[in-house]
Design a protein around this motif. Structure first.
Motif, short mmCIF file in Angstrom:
data_model
loop_
_atom_site.label_atom_id
_atom_site.label_comp_id
_atom_site.label_asym_id
_atom_site.label_seq_id
_atom_site.Cartn_x
_atom_site.Cartn_y
_atom_site.Cartn_z
N MET A 110 0.80 -1.22 0.00
CA MET A 110 0.00 0.00 0.00
C MET A 110 0.84 1.28 0.00
O MET A 110 0.29 2.37 -0.08
N ASP A 111 2.15 1.16 0.12
CA ASP A 111 3.05 2.33 0.16
C ASP A 111 2.69 3.29 1.29
O ASP A 111 2.62 4.52 1.09
N ALA A 112 2.43 2.74 2.48
CA ALA A 112 2.10 3.59 3.63
C ALA A 112 3.26 4.51 3.97
O ALA A 112 4.43 4.09 3.95
N THR A 113 2.94 5.76 4.27
CA THR A 113 3.98 6.74 4.60
C THR A 113 4.65 6.37 5.92
O THR A 113 5.88 6.47 6.06
N LYS A 114 3.86 5.97 6.91
CA LYS A 114 4.39 5.57 8.21
C LYS A 114 3.67 4.31 8.67
O LYS A 114 2.47 4.13 8.40
N THR A 115 4.39 3.44 9.37
CA THR A 115 3.78 2.24 9.95
C THR A 115 4.18 2.14 11.41
O THR A 115 5.30 2.51 11.80
N PHE A 116 3.26 1.62 12.23
CA PHE A 116 3.50 1.48 13.67
C PHE A 116 3.15 0.06 14.10
O PHE A 116 2.09 -0.46 13.73
N ALA A 117 4.04 -0.53 14.87
CA ALA A 117 3.84 -1.91 15.32
C ALA A 117 3.16 -1.94 16.68
O ALA A 117 3.43 -1.12 17.55
N ILE A 118 2.25 -2.91 16.84
CA ILE A 118 1.64 -3.18 18.14
C ILE A 118 2.07 -4.58 18.55
O ILE A 118 1.78 -5.57 17.86
N GLY A 119 2.81 -4.67 19.68
CA GLY A 119 3.28 -5.96 20.16
C GLY A 119 2.37 -6.53 21.23
O GLY A 119 1.29 -6.00 21.51
N ASP A 120 2.81 -7.60 21.84
CA ASP A 120 2.05 -8.21 22.93
C ASP A 120 2.06 -7.28 24.14
O ASP A 120 2.96 -6.44 24.31
N LEU A 121 1.07 -7.46 25.01
CA LEU A 121 1.03 -6.69 26.24
C LEU A 121 2.18 -7.12 27.15
O LEU A 121 2.59 -8.29 27.17
N GLU A 122 2.68 -6.18 27.93
CA GLU A 122 3.67 -6.52 28.93
C GLU A 122 3.01 -7.37 30.01
O GLU A 122 1.78 -7.36 30.16
N ASN A 123 3.83 -8.11 30.78
CA ASN A 123 3.28 -9.06 31.76
C ASN A 123 2.28 -8.42 32.72
O ASN A 123 1.20 -8.94 32.96
N GLU A 124 2.64 -7.27 33.27
CA GLU A 124 1.77 -6.60 34.23
C GLU A 124 0.47 -6.15 33.58
O GLU A 124 -0.61 -6.25 34.16
N GLU A 125 0.57 -5.64 32.33
CA GLU A 125 -0.62 -5.20 31.59
C GLU A 125 -1.52 -6.38 31.26
O GLU A 125 -2.75 -6.31 31.39
N ALA A 126 -0.90 -7.50 30.86
CA ALA A 126 -1.66 -8.69 30.51
C ALA A 126 -2.40 -9.22 31.73
O ALA A 126 -3.57 -9.64 31.64
N TRP A 127 -1.75 -9.20 32.89
CA TRP A 127 -2.36 -9.68 34.13
C TRP A 127 -3.56 -8.81 34.52
O TRP A 127 -4.64 -9.30 34.89
#
Length: 341
Positions: A301-318
């Protein structure tokens, strides 16, 4: 000097006489042309009633299509109802009197005919104005649905940074297409939902319209077009994808600034085939994409900017797990043991 004064007085008398003559002539015509004036009233009355019926038919069709009726149409209908009711009554009452003879039936009722002619002429002029005002290309307009407010976003610290980066990119005039990527279930859709919600709530609007569509693994162009059109209050009734794309493109270009959210891309999407005017075709159009694959966003798609979303940190996941489990979590030891493992 006396001759000049006499001449001036004569001129004044002459002008006064002319004025009186014209006044008398105008009043006499109401009696002489009584029938002609009444006939004109009837003709204008009939034309206005036909116009009113025609507009009402258009209103009925528009309402069946879920459209709202334009303010000028509603105002015109209100004025017509008021004028027709009022003028009809006055003229009809006078018409009965005008048909009554005077002097034991030896001559017409001159006074009543005079009054009737004047009222009929005034009413005909009013009807004529309303007829001329009835120049509506359309009586209704699409009822654009209120944006859906999503409340499932969790403002975790690991997500806040990506969210803020997206909002800043949307404000950046040099950024036209933004991509968000990550594995299934990490919250890409929830994140763009929150972006959409906040864009609708901010006092200073970045975009005139924010529209969205879910693309999915196997894109169906017609369904994508329908989703975007619905957000704009546009009805696409044509079967031809090309015609639908052209109509959608024309509608989107009417928005000075528009954000189009395309959720869940699996492969490159042909924006022109959908009807999305992008780049040089519409400088005010920005696109926000989500995908599992960064390659789809950057290369496809030739996106100008891309941002990654990773897994939640342990405390956030809990914390998130406890919230989703609810009250049962505290009382269920087996569930706690399973969650910890």
């Amino acid at each position: 000097m006396e001759a000049i004064g006499t001449g001036a007085a004569a001129n004044v008398c002459s002008e006064a006489a002319k004025g009186i003559f014209h006044q008398v002539k105008r009043h006499i015509r109401y009696v002489i042309f009584y029938q002609k004036i009444v006939d004109k009233f009837e003709q204008k009355h009939g034309t206005l009633i036909a116009k009113r019926t025609s507009v009402q038919q258009d209103v009925d069709v528009a309402e069946r299509n879920g459209e709202k009726i334009k303010a000028d149409v509603l105002d015109w209908r209100h004025r017509v109802e008021k004028v027709v009711t009022e003028k009809e009554k006055k003229v009809k009452d006078l018409e009965v009197k005008a048909k009554t003879k005077c002097f034991f039936g030896l001559c017409p009722n001159i006074k009543s005919r005079y009054q009737l002619s004047r009222k009929a002429e005034e009413a005909a002029a009013t009807f004529d104005e309303l007829i001329k005002d009835c120049q509506f290309e359309r009586v209704g307009y699409p009822d654009v649905p209120e944006p859906v407010v999503h409340t499932d976003f969790e403002a975790f610290k690991s997500r806040e940074e990506v969210f803020n980066d997206i909002m800043e990119s949307l404000k950046d005039a040099t950024t036209s297409m933004i991509g968000v990527y990550g594995m299934a279930g990490v919250g890409k859709t929830s994140l763009v939902n929150e972006v959409e919600r906040q864009l609708h709530e901010v006092e200073v609007k970045l975009f005139d319209s924010v529209v969205r569509a879910t693309v999915s693994r196997i894109p169906v162009i017609k369904e994508i077009q329908d989703q975007i059109a619905y957000s704009l209050g546009l009805k696409l009734e044509e079967n031809s994808l090309v015609v639908r794309a052209r109509r959608l493109c024309e509608r989107l270009r009417k928005e000075k600034n528009v954000l189009i959210i395309l959720d869940d891309l699996w492969k490159k999407l042909d924006l022109e085939e959908v009807g999305i005017p992008f780049g040089s075709r519409h400088k005010g159009c920005k696109i926000l994409l989500t995908s599992r694959d960064q390659n789809v966003l950057s290369n496809g798609m030739d996106a100008t900017k891309t941002f990654a979303i990773g897994d939640l940190e342990n405390e956030e996941a809990w914390k998130f797990f406890r919230k989703m489990a609810g009250d049962s979590f505290e009382s269920d030891e087996e569930l706690q043991s399973t969650a910890i493992r």
